[in-house]
Design a protein around this motif. Sequence first.
Motif: not given
Length: 162
Positions: A62-81
């Motif tokens: 999962x970490x590798x896939x997101x990194x290859x897309x230039x993204x990062x693994x999701x991390x909610x920063x609020x109750x809404x997220x």
Amino acid sequence: ETFWFSRHLKVYKLLKRTYIYQTEVSLAHFCLFFSAAGFDFMRKVGQKYFVSNKETDSFSKAVEFCSQQGLELALPQSEEENRILTQLIGEADKTAWINVNNKRAEGNFGSDMKNQPLTFTKWGEGEPDDSIQGTGCTMVSETGMWRVTQDCSLNAHIICQI
């Protein structure tokens, strides 16, 4: 003074139009990129986007896939997220990996993978699990609660963020 003000106002308006145009083009390119990349969904939450192709795999994949897309693994920063992320995984017994540091630091999982302190958490009862020694991986369940597992090879949804 009037000439100076008039000239600067024209420059400001030109720059503003250019910025708006560039922002609209950037957003259009962003949407086009993610649809072309084969993501099944893209969901905007505040200033962030969650994207996924609805695949499941291990934490490291999962970490590798997101990194290859230039993204990062999701991390909610609020109750809404956290709620939106939970909606994306949906069904019973489903989980998604989240970007919480997988190395115990001073007895807790209190930072993201960039070692930034977590500003929002939604740990389930008894979590993070004190019995996990060394490393563990964090996931969010369909109930929205976070838990740590020592088995980072489990298959969980891969959801990236930008």
